[in-house]
Enzyme design. Structure first.
Site, PDB file in Angstrom:
ATOM      1  CG  ASP A 225      15.770 -27.557  35.192  1.00  0.00           C
ATOM      2  OD1 ASP A 225      15.063 -26.988  36.032  1.00  0.00           O
ATOM      3  OD2 ASP A 225      15.292 -28.245  34.262  1.00  0.00           O
TER       4      ASP A 225
ATOM      5  CG  ASP B 181      17.942 -18.731  36.293  1.00  0.00           C
ATOM      6  OD1 ASP B 181      17.030 -19.552  36.518  1.00  0.00           O
ATOM      7  OD2 ASP B 181      17.842 -17.808  35.470  1.00  0.00           O
TER       8      ASP B 181
ATOM      9  CD  GLU C  69      17.122 -24.615  38.026  1.00  0.00           C
ATOM     10  OE1 GLU C  69      16.143 -25.362  38.098  1.00  0.00           O
ATOM     11  OE2 GLU C  69      17.371 -23.918  37.028  1.00  0.00           O
TER      12      GLU C  69
ATOM     13  CD  GLU D  12      19.226 -21.452  34.364  1.00  0.00           C
ATOM     14  OE1 GLU D  12      17.986 -21.402  34.355  1.00  0.00           O
ATOM     15  OE2 GLU D  12      19.948 -20.662  33.728  1.00  0.00           O
TER      16      GLU D  12
END
Length: 257
Positions: A51, A120, A123, A47
């Site tokens: 991101d 999450d 990502e 994650e």
């Protein structure tokens, strides 16, 4: 490679098709949909990576799409696009709830539908694609996911917050403005999540969303309501309430923290 991909369950093989990416290392995809409640090999590190890839991919998309906009406007639009509620909707489109790996307790508590977990995980999937095939493959996934959200939009629309955009849309059709109410709060006092409903009694419509503050939850609920209204055929609106369509694009993260 296809041979390695066969090690995945049919559900994850179907997810690969929706993503448009076949993993050379299927373990990366398995990790990306594993919540920390399930085991030690979970998605949080992926994650973190995803991101960063997401931010760069969306930035490049906006740089090309809005070639006359300044840094402030581009930053504002990017913040809308990478918010939790946007990623949550995309995760639902990809049917991530069907494949999430959660502990029994987390699953019974509705974790597979929780916006924060799904955002999450999406990502993490982007991060997994980056590790599996490099930045170009991860960027292409970001573009496939986000291009439809901005393709028909304008910078002027993005300058408006969701509640303002929804109110103007309703007023243009001579309809009552929405009301907002707190449906629930979760978590400890210093880290609460708010669940807010946006009500349109005139249409017998109520949409719920969550956020890390009441204001963030209200904005997310307004965005969901706006998206739903845009998907409705004109004939579904009350007589005399139809006006020229206003294009308002849906807006991750209700900003971490």
């Amino acid at each position: 490679c296809p041979e390695m991909s066969r090690l995945l369950s049919p559900a994850l093989q179907a997810l690969q098709q929706r993503l448009g990416h076949v993993f050379a290392d299927p373990g990366l995809l398995s990790r990306a949909i594993t919540h920390k409640s399930f085991g030690a090999d979970h998605y949080e590190r992926l994650e973190f990576l995803g991101d960063a890839v997401l931010s760069l991919g969306v930035s490049a998309l906006l740089y090309r799409r809005f070639d006359r906009s300044d840094e402030g406007d581009l930053t504002r639009v990017r913040a809308h696009l990478v918010r939790q509620d946007t990623l949550h909707r995309l995760a639902l489109q990809l049917s991530l709830p069907d494949v999430m790996r959660l502990s029994e307790g987390e699953a019974k508590g509705g974790g597979a539908q929780r916006a924060s977990i799904l955002a999450d995980a999406l990502e993490a999937i982007i991060g997994a694609v980056y590790l599996d095939a490099g930045f170009d493959a991860a960027r292409d996934l970001v573009l496939r996911l986000f291009e439809p959200l901005v393709a028909e939009s304008t910078m002027e629309v993005w300058r408006k917050d969701a509640k303002t955009a929804l109110q103007e849309w309703l007023q243009a059709r001579k309809m009552a403005v929405p009301t907002y109410r707190i449906e629930a709060t979760r978590g400890k006092a210093h880290e609460q999540t708010f669940v807010v409903a946006c009500d349109l009694p005139e249409l017998s419509l109520s949409m719920q969303a969550e956020g890390l503050s009441r204001r963030a939850a209200e904005q997310a609920a307004a965005e969901l309501t706006m998206a739903h209204l845009q998907s409705m055929p004109s004939k579904a609106l009350p007589p005399g309430k139809v006006a020229p369509k206003v294009v308002v694009k849906k807006s991750r993260k209700p900003q971490h923290g």
